[in-house]
Design a protein around this motif. Structure first.
Motif, short mmCIF file in Angstrom:
data_model
loop_
_atom_site.label_atom_id
_atom_site.label_comp_id
_atom_site.label_asym_id
_atom_site.label_seq_id
_atom_site.Cartn_x
_atom_site.Cartn_y
_atom_site.Cartn_z
N LEU A 1 0.84 -1.26 0.02
CA LEU A 1 -0.16 0.02 -0.01
C LEU A 1 0.91 1.33 -0.09
CD1 LEU A 1 -2.88 -0.89 2.37
CD2 LEU A 1 -2.94 -0.69 0.03
N LYS A 2 1.96 1.30 0.81
CA LYS A 2 2.86 2.43 0.79
C LYS A 2 3.46 2.45 -0.38
CE LYS A 2 3.72 2.01 5.81
NZ LYS A 2 4.76 1.53 6.72
N ASP A 3 3.92 1.53 -1.07
CA ASP A 3 4.52 1.53 -2.74
C ASP A 3 3.44 2.29 -3.48
OD1 ASP A 3 6.83 0.53 -1.68
OD2 ASP A 3 6.35 -1.47 -2.36
N GLN A 4 2.27 2.13 -3.16
CA GLN A 4 1.17 2.58 -4.19
C GLN A 4 1.04 4.23 -3.68
OE1 GLN A 4 -2.27 0.22 -3.93
NE2 GLN A 4 -1.25 -1.79 -4.24
N GLY A 5 1.47 4.62 -2.97
CA GLY A 5 1.36 6.03 -2.44
C GLY A 5 0.67 6.36 -1.27
N TYR A 6 0.11 5.18 -0.54
CA TYR A 6 -0.65 5.56 0.80
C TYR A 6 0.14 5.73 1.97
CZ TYR A 6 -4.73 3.58 -1.43
OH TYR A 6 -5.97 3.47 -2.29
N LYS A 7 -0.36 6.62 2.73
CA LYS A 7 0.50 6.82 4.08
C LYS A 7 -0.55 6.13 5.21
CE LYS A 7 2.02 10.26 7.31
NZ LYS A 7 1.78 11.69 7.98
N ILE A 8 0.07 5.06 5.92
CA ILE A 8 -0.82 4.60 6.90
C ILE A 8 -0.52 5.03 8.19
CG2 ILE A 8 -1.17 2.28 7.90
CD1 ILE A 8 -0.39 1.10 5.15
N ASN A 9 -1.37 5.71 8.89
CA ASN A 9 -1.39 5.97 10.45
C ASN A 9 -1.59 4.90 11.28
OD1 ASN A 9 -0.55 8.74 9.44
ND2 ASN A 9 -2.67 9.40 9.71
N LYS A 10 -2.61 3.92 10.86
CA LYS A 10 -3.10 3.13 11.95
C LYS A 10 -3.41 1.73 11.00
CE LYS A 10 -6.14 2.16 15.76
NZ LYS A 10 -7.29 2.44 16.46
N PHE A 11 -2.98 0.73 11.50
CA PHE A 11 -3.36 -0.74 10.80
C PHE A 11 -4.00 -1.59 12.11
CE2 PHE A 11 -2.29 -4.80 9.68
CZ PHE A 11 -2.77 -4.90 8.44
#
Length: 88
Positions: free
Chosen positions: A40-50
């Motif tokens: 997901l991060k490689d697709q440009g998402y920034k994850i704050n919580k998982f």
């Protein structure tokens, strides 16, 4: 009568706010959570919580590639988004 109406409203509102059920598959078939987040991060998402929900979803809170705030429930087996909420 009022008590019955209030109880009905509470039951309905709890159902509406409940997270989706994503899978009933064995956890051994799920994608690795760290690798999934990396994709997901490689697709440009920034994850704050998982987190893993009670409905067996991978749930993320963060930002999509366009910078919009998102909450997304993913099927942990296929990786497909099951439910997406975007805040503009």
């Amino acid at each position: 009568m009022r008590t019955l109406i209030m109880l009905s409203l509470l039951l309905v509102s709890g159902t509406v706010l409940a997270s989706p059920t994503c899978t009933t598959a064995e956890r051994s078939t799920w994608q690795d959570p760290e690798k999934f987040q990396t994709q997901l991060k490689d697709q440009g998402y920034k994850i704050n919580k998982f987190k893993v929900t009670k409905g067996n979803c991978y749930e993320i809170y963060g930002f999509d590639p366009q910078g919009r705030k998102v909450e997304i429930y993913h099927d942990p087996v296929s990786g497909k988004a099951v439910k997406t909420e975007i805040e503009d």
